[in-house]
Design a protein around this motif. Structure first.
Motif, short mmCIF file in Angstrom:
data_model
loop_
_atom_site.label_atom_id
_atom_site.label_comp_id
_atom_site.label_asym_id
_atom_site.label_seq_id
_atom_site.Cartn_x
_atom_site.Cartn_y
_atom_site.Cartn_z
N GLN A 100 -5.67 2.17 -7.34
CA GLN A 100 -6.09 3.55 -7.15
C GLN A 100 -6.72 4.11 -8.42
N GLU A 117 -9.03 -2.28 1.33
CA GLU A 117 -9.51 -0.93 1.60
C GLU A 117 -9.07 0.07 0.53
N TYR A 118 -8.19 -0.37 -0.36
CA TYR A 118 -7.62 0.56 -1.34
C TYR A 118 -7.99 0.22 -2.79
N LYS A 161 -10.10 2.36 -9.02
CA LYS A 161 -11.11 2.84 -8.08
C LYS A 161 -11.78 4.11 -8.59
N PHE A 163 -1.09 -1.52 -5.70
CA PHE A 163 -1.73 -0.37 -5.07
C PHE A 163 -1.99 0.72 -6.10
N LYS A 222 0.81 -1.22 0.00
CA LYS A 222 0.00 0.00 0.00
C LYS A 222 0.84 1.27 0.00
N GLN A 268 -5.14 -5.55 4.08
CA GLN A 268 -5.31 -4.10 4.10
C GLN A 268 -5.56 -3.53 2.70
N LEU A 269 -5.14 -4.27 1.68
CA LEU A 269 -5.31 -3.79 0.30
C LEU A 269 -6.78 -3.76 -0.12
#
Length: 384
Positions: free
Chosen positions: A313, A338-339, A316, A309, A303, A335-336
């Motif tokens: 982005q 969430e991104y 998204k 990542f 991230k 955690q990825l």
């Protein structure tokens, strides 16, 4: 259905181009089995480390320029850099000063030099390039970029007025920096550092403490190297009037980031952003249905600017799903989610050691991609 395939390299196993081709083969085999028409666009990615030149040239065209350089221990090697159609040069320091040139027992940041990277910069200037991108991942050095600067004419003199030797262990000898012989062509050139590293030059988060161990530094070496980089920063501030010690990214590549900023006025940018910009990635994502990405190992550090990542982005922004297929999924990979990454998978399909996994990387990535796309077709109501 349109699919974008945008992986990083699987370091030690597959280049980003090879990874993209393996994923494509898997997708097309699944599509054939279901008699579905799938349009695939391969956009190999990189973040400034090994494979950056190949990935960018694959995306935008250009040519690889073979040249000679010195490796981290000062041995002559065959090296290269890229030149794009607009005469922009793309250099990866790993092609001259990379850890990949050293055997395990040869790793010693007290001795390794970034001189070869400076030779690549000089070779690009010889080609008339005035826009130079330098990817600085995969370094074997902790010399504060002094070797690089020596190659383009900067003199680091000891108390006797002699040029110091190679390696991070020599920096304590610097008494004066003389830039009178710095290659004059650098004044007319624009330099951009491609890196996702934001570490300062010195201290507990600096080049020596964080990255020194992977380059062969013992705890005792780390203490010496950190003090030496601090000394270098003080001399640069005194002689050049530039305070680079705490700049974000100064500690990248064993301090090469600091030297590029100090001597070449280089600007630091995330490597993945540069590659996506050059490859017109956003435009390609707009009309895609799904994006595949991946890397050798995905964990919480991804991230902080690594390829999956960066890809997520952009996806998204356009509400596109992203599948990440990597060699391994390690601590904190969740955690990825969430991104912008929709799902993550490891290509390892049975108990195996790292050596086997890397040797079979292409086969495993191909088979995993086929299985994932078969599952996707089932989800679309096309299952049999």
């Amino acid at each position: 259905m349109k699919v974008i395939i945008a992986p990083d390299s699987f370091k030690g196993s597959l280049s980003s181009i090879q990874a993209a081709e393996a994923i494509e083969r898997g997708i097309k085999k699944a599509a054939l089995a279901y008699s579905e028409n799938v349009e695939v666009a391969k956009v190999p990615m990189a973040d400034g480390g090994e494979g950056t030149v190949e990935a960018i040239i694959s995306a935008v065209g250009g040519k690889i320029i073979p040249t000679k350089a010195l490796d981290p221990l000062g041995r002559p090697i065959d090296s290269f850099f890229g030149v794009l159609p607009d005469n922009t040069a793309v250099i990866e320091m790993a092609a001259a000063s990379g850890l990949n040139f050293l055997k395990e027992e040869e790793r010693n940041p007290l001795k390794t030099t970034s001189y070869g990277t400076g030779q690549l910069i000089k070779a690009a200037l010889d080609m008339g390039c005035e826009n130079i991108i330098i990817g600085i991942g995969g370094s074997a050095t902790n010399d504060g970029g002094v070797g690089m600067a020596q190659a383009i004419g900067v003199e680091f003199l000891d108390k006797e007025g002699k040029q110091i030797g190679f390696g991070g262990g020599e920096l304590s000898k610097i008494y004066k920096i003389d830039i009178s012989n710095l290659d004059g062509r650098v004044k007319n050139a624009k330099f951009t550092i491609a890196s996702d590293v934001k570490n300062p030059l010195c201290g507990p988060e600096g080049a020596s403490a964080i990255y020194g161990p992977q380059k062969g530094a013992t705890p005792e070496m780390i203490e010496i190297l950190d003090k030496n980089l601090d000394h270098l920063a003080k001399i640069i501030k005194r002689d050049l009037g530039k305070d680079i010690k705490d700049l974000p990214g100064a500690g990248a590549a064993g301090g090469l980031g600091a030297a590029l900023m100090a001597f070449l006025d280089a600007q630091l940018r995330p490597g993945i952003e540069i590659v996506m910009e050059l490859s017109n990635f956003k435009e390609k994502v707009k009309d895609a249905n799904i994006i595949f990405t991946g890397e050798g190992s995905t964990d919480y550090q991804t991230k902080f600017g690594k390829v999956p990542f960066g890809v997520a982005q952009v996806a998204k922004e356009y509400n596109k799903p992203v599948i990440c297929v990597s060699g391994s999924l390690l601590e904190g990979y969740e955690q990825l989610y969430e991104y912008g990454i929709s799902a993550m998978f490891s290509i390892v399909n049975k108990p195996m050691d790292l050596k086997e996994a890397m040797e079979r990387g292409e086969e495993l990535l191909y088979k995993t991609s086929e299985n994932l796309f078969r599952l996707l077709f089932v989800g679309l109501g096309l299952g049999r």
